[in-house]
Design a protein around this motif. Structure first.
Motif, PDB file in Angstrom:
ATOM      1  N   UNK A 115       0.864  -1.195   0.000  1.00 15.21           N
ATOM      2  CA  UNK A 115       0.000   0.000   0.000  1.00 15.21           C
ATOM      3  C   UNK A 115       0.894   1.237   0.000  1.00 15.21           C
ATOM      4  N   UNK A 116       0.568   2.225  -0.853  1.00 12.01           N
ATOM      5  CA  UNK A 116       1.275   3.504  -0.889  1.00 12.01           C
ATOM      6  C   UNK A 116       0.252   4.624  -0.941  1.00 12.01           C
ATOM      7  N   UNK A 117       0.658   5.787  -0.364  1.00  9.24           N
ATOM      8  CA  UNK A 117      -0.299   6.901  -0.239  1.00  9.24           C
ATOM      9  C   UNK A 117       0.494   8.207  -0.166  1.00  9.24           C
ATOM     10  N   UNK A 118       0.132   9.175  -1.006  1.00  9.54           N
ATOM     11  CA  UNK A 118       0.753  10.500  -0.986  1.00  9.54           C
ATOM     12  C   UNK A 118      -0.361  11.531  -0.967  1.00  9.54           C
ATOM     13  N   UNK A 119      -0.229  12.553  -0.121  1.00  9.68           N
ATOM     14  CA  UNK A 119      -1.232  13.612  -0.050  1.00  9.68           C
ATOM     15  C   UNK A 119      -0.589  14.890   0.468  1.00  9.68           C
ATOM     16  N   UNK A 120      -1.068  16.010  -0.029  1.00  7.74           N
ATOM     17  CA  UNK A 120      -0.751  17.304   0.571  1.00  7.74           C
ATOM     18  C   UNK A 120      -1.890  17.594   1.544  1.00  7.74           C
ATOM     19  N   UNK A 121      -1.604  17.584   2.844  1.00 10.95           N
ATOM     20  CA  UNK A 121      -2.649  17.612   3.861  1.00 10.95           C
ATOM     21  C   UNK A 121      -3.554  18.826   3.663  1.00 10.95           C
ATOM     22  N   UNK A 122      -4.838  18.520   3.636  1.00  7.84           N
ATOM     23  CA  UNK A 122      -5.823  19.573   3.430  1.00  7.84           C
ATOM     24  C   UNK A 122      -6.239  19.725   1.981  1.00  7.84           C
ATOM     25  N   UNK A 123      -5.606  19.017   1.065  1.00  7.48           N
ATOM     26  CA  UNK A 123      -5.942  19.119  -0.357  1.00  7.48           C
ATOM     27  C   UNK A 123      -6.234  17.712  -0.869  1.00  7.48           C
ATOM     28  N   UNK A 124      -7.495  17.305  -0.818  1.00  4.48           N
ATOM     29  CA  UNK A 124      -7.865  15.944  -1.204  1.00  4.48           C
ATOM     30  C   UNK A 124      -7.632  15.685  -2.691  1.00  4.48           C
ATOM     31  N   UNK A 125      -7.566  16.758  -3.507  1.00  2.00           N
ATOM     32  CA  UNK A 125      -7.326  16.563  -4.941  1.00  2.00           C
ATOM     33  C   UNK A 125      -5.897  16.102  -5.222  1.00  2.00           C
ATOM     34  N   UNK A 126      -5.020  16.234  -4.225  1.00  2.00           N
ATOM     35  CA  UNK A 126      -3.623  15.840  -4.428  1.00  2.00           C
ATOM     36  C   UNK A 126      -3.378  14.371  -4.112  1.00  2.00           C
ATOM     37  N   UNK A 127      -4.401  13.663  -3.667  1.00  2.00           N
ATOM     38  CA  UNK A 127      -4.224  12.278  -3.225  1.00  2.00           C
ATOM     39  C   UNK A 127      -3.777  11.391  -4.397  1.00  2.00           C
ATOM     40  N   UNK A 128      -2.725  10.613  -4.117  1.00  3.65           N
ATOM     41  CA  UNK A 128      -2.291   9.554  -5.038  1.00  3.65           C
ATOM     42  C   UNK A 128      -2.133   8.299  -4.190  1.00  3.65           C
ATOM     43  N   UNK A 129      -2.833   7.208  -4.559  1.00  2.90           N
ATOM     44  CA  UNK A 129      -2.840   6.016  -3.706  1.00  2.90           C
ATOM     45  C   UNK A 129      -2.826   4.767  -4.572  1.00  2.90           C
ATOM     46  N   UNK A 130      -2.178   3.723  -4.055  1.00  2.58           N
ATOM     47  CA  UNK A 130      -2.167   2.450  -4.756  1.00  2.58           C
ATOM     48  C   UNK A 130      -2.191   1.330  -3.729  1.00  2.58           C
ATOM     49  N   UNK A 131      -2.816   0.226  -4.102  1.00  2.00           N
ATOM     50  CA  UNK A 131      -2.972  -0.897  -3.175  1.00  2.00           C
ATOM     51  C   UNK A 131      -3.128  -2.171  -3.993  1.00  2.00           C
TER      52      UNK A 131
END
Length: 1347
Positions: A253-269
């Motif tokens: 599982x991987x997850x990247x986010x700029x906190x407070x900006x849900x449009x920046x979420x990049x996730x893989x599982x």
């Protein structure tokens, strides 16, 4: 004043109009709109100016019509299926003095299957210039290509790089907190949510406490779900995670986010696949820093599936129907040693040669089935013996990493100012390693801070690109411009469809093309980009001059026809094709990523064309001609072959080249061949012109045509060779005798003569300042008559240079090939970039650092490969050739597995060695990997002449194979490290041709060494109707010849490199009762006529054989030995570089009537010792150059040891001595004498005798003495008197390198070395009456590093 102004304006106006075609008076604006069905004809004096973008079906410009493209500030896109410029039609885009400055794209559209009618000459999707048509395209003048002036390293850019990696022992969820303004990592923490719920709660608190606006990058390593409770899941879900609630046991599982900006979420599982399958989750996030640059955050969580190769297995051999190594059979034979489902398979011979390089046709090679080679499919009738191994999975392991790449751009330092290069332009940087696929494309960025010779590009290099001279060789990467303001473009579909080419390519290959017909009015094209041009069909290429004849002043064209400053890239068939056209100038053209030969001269009549400062790179295989095709295509495409044809790809096809030159009378100046699937520059020969060119020259003319100018060219990163001058193409249709398709590769020989007339003087082909580096096989392979290289550079090639003679004896007239004033580098400081393919990655010799290697880690790299000859190597420097224990690197070497002759007139002089150990200067070969068994005739007869001693330190000496006793005399000096001997003598060659039978082996014996026969198998295949044996011989000596079968009924002896009055005596073995007819004759190679010159009469007096004359010779039959004796003598003078005399090739022809049922003709037991002779030295050995005069820290130490007895009637005396560099040390007492020498400087420490009573009674004295010597000491030992052959003292010999269990005899000489390693030159000889060693030792003694 006003009058003058008006006059001046009137004077200037016409010239302005003439320079800028869109300013011409009378042009009518044309705006045709957009319709794919609109067919346009411009004719009968119509002159139109296209001012806007347009789409039409087609444009035909005829009968005085003219189309001019307006040079506007707005981009113009003209879409059409074709443009035909017919009789007196004209198309103008800019002018030679008024380049087009706007942005114009001509886009040729249409599908292969759209059903449009095809033009009978031009085809479809084309710009065609017909008879009388004019095409003038002049885009902006830009720098076409240049060099890097500073090395570009992988990952080097204006950036910071961060990398964090973990595996076993770091379980849980790992979090990075990153500052978005800079890309800096602020904090790293790990939470073992497998072990404890406390860790889960700590994770939730940590995430909640991170400030808004910061970047969080997370990944699971190993396992993170077992105790991951809802509190943590809610915190992560709040950040925007979707997959955290589905996280299971060991899930990546991987997850990247700029906190407070849900449009920046990049996730893989992904789910865990168990211990035997990989699984991976990976996320990429791109963020912009406060400075405006971008950085990339990458997180990866995975279970890595690794694999190991099994042992090598060989269950079957090549006998029977072939070599069968089926997986199922191997698994039964070797249970538990091979996995059930392999990932891959490899096959090689027991010499380590991969199956793809043996030349065998492989029936099947499949990881799930195994390996099969069938004897019936081989042209030579028998497969090699192969072994196989399989790649098997290992258990998975966890791996997690995060990387941050900040500011993804690089600065290119260029050799020239990048004139005209703009932001958004595309450039390509060539590979400077072995693989052409390391070429990289970049986009130019704005750079207000760059100097005049710098450009900023987007991205960073993945590979090293050299920007400097390395070890004296210019290895700077070429940088080519791909973007032009005028673009000719072929529209294509996303994938391949409807064509045979789809078997080999996934992309659409139906591009546009530009073709010029004979009789055109004028064509000048410059400053143009051509993209997606060419088609995988004959005659349709990006730029094609077809059967135009002379297109320069000779053909009435003024100014001469030219194409210049073109960028041809991502092409589907070649770059520039010149067919039946002469005098064309091709200048400053870049050809990149194309299928098939890039710069292509087609049929052979093309002459006087000039390629000036052209660059070609990434040249891939195509389907059109056999020479374009790779192995798979060659086997799949057999159109035109005779039924039953079985392709041999390395012989019939596989010749894709950047520059394919079918006539040597063309000029190549300042060009670069920077990466092809096969070869950079290939000079090929059409014996007769083919296709539309048929009849344009007489048969064989191009093989004798002098070479045009070849100067300052370079070739690198090619799979086969930087340059080849060899071969022809098959100009006859397939038939039962030759089943190969038309235009397959065949043999051809180049011998340039004045006016291409073989009766006129020879003219050397000059190759000046050629640079060849990082070519996986050859820097250059050049075959032919007079080929001269001067001021060339070769580096990091498997083989730097091979000069091969014509090899078509007796039809060739000899050779005069030479390389002068040149540099050869074995392993430069350009070590390359590590690649996943570890087969070409290994340790260097001169430098222990790992590096890319040309073919395999153990391949014997050679600078100059001596093949047949004669050649001359003069005033050349060899740098950084260092052999390893397991890799026989050498400055001078010989062709591997060679069946052909070796010429004694191979001359070497004025050689300089730089960082080349004296042990690595030369290597004659030994049985083992790559050298096979060393049983072929050419392997045994190698020789060259060290004219000034700059190689061997013995001026005028000949270097010969150590075990070729036909060439040795009693004073020859062995060089064990080279597998050679240094000898003196007068040498020449004989060719012995046999018929009836032809499939026999020949044993040749020199009368001086009857116990050292040389066995030759013949230069030709055993299935030929005749055989040819080609030994080198020492002149004025006697030899006998024997056979392993009954002697041949027809035998012809050719004398080669004999000067007038040179001779040898031959005794030929025949069965009793044989009757002979023997004549002498002269063979004229040009007329191919033979003239009888004399007969041999039988004599009963053997001495009379020595008095043979030209018209009447004598032969003697010796009944006791079954030997036929005759004298072979040259009666005519010979030109310096010719094989034969000025009158022709002198021969002796024996026709024998042999009784039926005769046994094999081997007369050795009867011939000797009856005809044995005492070895003599008629040419004294040269004196060794004193080490003080050698400009090298290394030198040879000559040692000679003899132990012998003499007998005068009943009186017997013993003698023994040791000689070191001419200083003799006699042994005065019985026992053994030790001469102790420093292995560092070669100085004698002392001489000490141990008498027999010490050896027998107190051997500890000797043992103690030797054990007290320093490591690195050379110990020479001789014996005198009756030696004590047994006892503990013999352990001293073993301690100095002698083999164990050696049986000693009365006479012993020994060269030993006290050290933990055993050099190749350690030697022990024993005999009952005479033992002798005469050899050189390298000083200082240095241990070879292991591979």
């Amino acid at each position: 004043m006003k009058t003058c102004a008006v006059f001046l304006a009137a004077f200037l106006c016409p010239s302005v109009q003439a320079a800028c075609p869109d300013k011409e008076l009378g042009l009518r604006p044309w705006m045709p709109g957009h319709s794919e069905h609109h067919r346009v004809t411009i004719g009968y004096g119509q002159k139109v100016l296209l001012t806007t973008s347009a789409t039409v079906h087609s444009i035909e410009i005829l009968h005085g019509g003219k189309l001019v493209i307006a040079d506007t500030n707005r981009p113009i896109l003209l879409r059409t299926k074709h443009i035909l410029i017919g009789n007196k039609g004209e198309l103008h885009i800019g002018g030679s003095d008024c380049p087009y400055r706007g942005n114009l794209t001509i886009s040729l559209f249409g599908r292969l299957d759209d059903g449009d009618e095809e033009h009978g000459y031009f085809g479809r999707k084309y710009i065609g210039v017909g008879t009388g048509g004019k095409l003038e395209i002049h885009g902006e003048k830009k720098l076409s290509w240049t060099f890097l002036n500073k090395t570009l390293y992988p990952g080097e850019s204006n950036q910071n790089k961060y990398l964090f990696q973990r595996s076993w022992g770091n379980r849980g969820i790992i979090i990075h907190v990153i500052q978005p303004d800079t890309g800096e990592v602020l904090h790293v923490s790990r939470f073992d949510t497998y072990r404890s719920q406390n860790e889960s709660r700590r994770l939730a608190d940590y995430v909640d406490g991170v400030e808004a606006g910061l970047i969080l990058a997370m990944m699971v390593n190993d396992e993170g779900s077992n105790n991951l409770e809802d509190t943590a899941k809610k915190s992560l879900s709040k950040l925007g995670s979707v997959h955290i609630n589905r996280l299971g046991f060991r899930h990546p599982w991987t997850f990247i986010v700029k906190k407070g900006d849900s449009s920046s979420v990049v996730e893989d599982h992904t789910a865990y696949q168990g211990t035997k399958a990989s699984s991976k989750a990976q996320s990429f996030g791109v963020f912009q820093s406060s400075s405006g640059d971008h950085f990339t955050v990458t997180t990866s969580s995975q279970w890595v599936q690794e694999a190991d190769w099994s042992d090598w297995f060989d269950r079957d051999d090549e006998r029977g129907s072939g070599d069968w190594e089926k997986l199922s059979d191997l698994q039964k034979a070797y249970p538990d040693r091979i996995c059930s489902s392999p990932l891959d398979i490899q096959a090689e011979t027991h010499d380590g040669i991969p199956s793809t390089q043996t030349g065998d046709v492989i029936y099947r090679k499949d990881k799930d089935y195994g390996f099969v080679c069938l004897n019936k499919e081989q042209t030579h009738g028998l497969c090699h013996n192969y072994r196989v191994r399989f790649l098997c999975r290992k258990l998975v392991r966890p791996q997690a990493y995060i990387s941050i790449m900040l500011v993804n751009n690089s600065i290119l330092e260029l050799a020239d100012q990048p004139m005209g290069w703009r932001s958004g332009d595309r450039v390509v940087v060539a590979s400077t390693d072995f693989s052409m696929h390391q070429a990289e494309e970049f986009t130019v960025l704005p750079c207000p801070t760059c100097t005049t010779n710098q450009v900023k590009v987007k991205g960073q290099a993945r590979f090293i690109h050299m920007g400097q001279e390395v070890d004296g060789v210019d290895m700077r990467a070429e940088v080519g411009l791909l973007t032009r303001n005028v673009l000719l473009h072929g529209e294509t579909e996303p994938g391949c469809y409807g064509h045979e080419a789809c078997k080999f390519f996934t992309f659409d290959t139906f591009g546009g093309h530009l073709k010029v017909e004979r009789g055109f009015g004028a064509v000048h094209i410059s400053g143009v980009e051509l993209q997606h041009m060419g088609q995988q069909t004959m005659g349709h290429y990006p730029v094609h001059f077809h059967m135009n004849g002379d297109v320069d002043e000779k053909g009435g064209y003024s100014p001469p026809t030219s194409i210049s400053d073109l960028s041809i890239h991502h092409s589907f068939s070649r770059c520039v094709t010149i067919h039946g056209t002469n005098g064309l100038l091709v200048k400053d053209v870049v050809g990149y990523d194309t299928l098939g030969h890039c710069f292509f001269t087609e049929d052979g009549p093309e002459e006087r064309n000039t390629f000036d400062h052209c660059l070609g790179l990434m040249v891939r295989a195509g389907t059109l001609l056999p020479s374009d095709r790779d192995t798979i295509m060659c086997r799949s495409i057999t159109d035109g072959a005779y039924p039953g044809y079985v392709a041999n790809p390395r012989q019939d096809c596989s010749a894709t080249s950047t520059f394919w030159i079918a006539n040597p009378n063309n000029n190549l100046i300042d060009c670069a061949a920077a990466g092809s699937e096969e070869t950079g520059f290939w000079f090929i020969f059409h014996h007769v012109p083919t296709g539309p060119s048929e009849g344009l020259y007489s048969p064989g003319r191009t093989e004798h045509t002098p070479m045009g100018r070849f100067s300052n060219n370079r070739a690198h990163s090619n799979y086969r060779a930087g340059m080849i001058l060899d071969n022809g193409v098959k100009t006859t249709q397939a038939n039962n005798k030759d089943k190969r398709p038309f235009l397959s590769l065949v043999g051809a020989r180049y011998g340039p003569h004045q006016d291409a007339d073989p009766l006129k003087p020879r003219v050397p082909a000059l190759i000046q300042h050629f640079v060849a580096y990082k070519n996986q096989d050859h820097g250059a392979w050049l075959r032919g008559g007079d080929v001269w290289l001067d001021d060339c550079q070769f580096a990091d090639n498997a083989v730097g240079l091979t000069l091969a003679s014509g090899g078509t004896f007796p039809d060739d007239d000899g050779s005069h090939q030479q390389v002068k004033n040149s540099l050869f580098v074995g392993e430069s400081d350009n070590r390359g970039t590590p690649l996943p393919d570890k087969r070409i990655w290994g340790p260097g010799g001169s430098d222990p650092s790992s590096r890319t290697l040309p073919r395999a880690p153990n391949f014997p790299v050679r600078g100059v490969q001596i093949y047949d000859g004669p050649i001359n190597v003069q005033n050349c420097t060899f740098r950084k050739y260092t052999a390893l224990d397991g890799r026989h690197t050498s400055a001078f070497g010989f062709r591997l597995n060679n069946s052909w002759q070796s010429c004694p007139n191979n001359n070497v002089t004025e050689i300089t060695f730089d960082h080349v150990p004296i042990t690595s200067r030369v290597f004659f070969g030994e049985p083992g990997p790559w050298f096979s068994k060393m049983q072929m005739d050419g392997d045994k007869t190698t020789i060259f002449h060290d004219v000034d001693g700059s190689v061997s330190e013995y001026p005028g000496a000949f270097l010969v194979k150590e075990d070729n006793w036909l060439l040795r005399n009693p004073d020859c000096i062995d060089v064990p490290d080279w597998k050679a001997a240094i000898c003196s003598g007068h040498y020449a060659q004989i060719y012995i041709q046999t018929r009836n039978p032809a499939s026999l082996n020949m044993h040749m014996v020199k009368d001086e060494y009857p116990d050292r026969p040389l066995t030759l198998e013949g230069a030709l295949g055993k299935k030929k109707h005749y055989q040819q044996f080609q030994p080198v011989v020492m002149l004025a000596r006697g030899y006998t010849v024997h056979w392993d079968q009954v002697a041949p009924a027809e035998l012809t002896i050719w004398i080669i490199n004999f000067n007038r009055n040179d001779w040898i005596s031959l005794g030929l073995c025949y069965p009793h009762g044989t009757n002979f007819t023997i004549i002498s004759d002269l063979h004229n190679r040009l007329t191919k006529q033979t003239r009888k010159t004399g007969v041999f009469m039988r004599t009963t007096q053997r001495d009379k054989v020595q008095h043979s004359q030209l018209a009447r010779g004598y032969y003697y039959w010796e009944e006791e030995t079954s030997l036929l004796f005759l004298k072979v003598k040259a009666h005519h003078d010979r030109d310096q570089f010719a094989f034969c005399s000025v009158k022709g090739c002198e021969r002796v022809k024996i026709t024998a009537v042999i009784p039926a049922g005769s046994p094999p003709s081997n007369c050795l037991p009867q011939a000797y010792p009856r005809h044995a002779e005492l070895p003599v030295v008629d040419v004294p050995m040269p004196r060794k150059i004193p080490s003080i005069r050698m400009n090298s820290p290394e030198h040879f130490l000559e040692v000679r040891l003899e132990s012998y007895n003499t007998r005068f009637f009943h009186i017997k005396e013993d003698f023994a001595f040791t000689e070191v560099n001419g200083r003799k040390l006699y042994q005065s007492e019985d026992g053994v004498q030790l001469t102790v020498i420093s292995g560092n400087d070669g100085k004698i420490f002392e001489t000490k005798v141990f008498r027999n009573f010490i050896l027998q009674g107190i051997p500890a004295q000797l043992e103690s003495y030797v054990s007290g010597l320093r490591d690195g000491t050379i110990v020479l030992i001789t014996s005198k008197g009756r030696l004590i052959t047994r006892g503990s003292w013999t352990r001293v010999l073993e301690s100095l390198g002698a083999n164990r269990n050696i049986k000693l005899r009365d006479k012993l000489v020994f060269v030993g070395f006290k050290a933990p390693f055993r050099p190749d030159w350690v030697s022990l000889e024993v005999s009952s009456d005479r033992a002798k060693i005469h050899q050189v030792l390298p000083i200082p003694v240095v241990q070879k590093k292991k591979l």
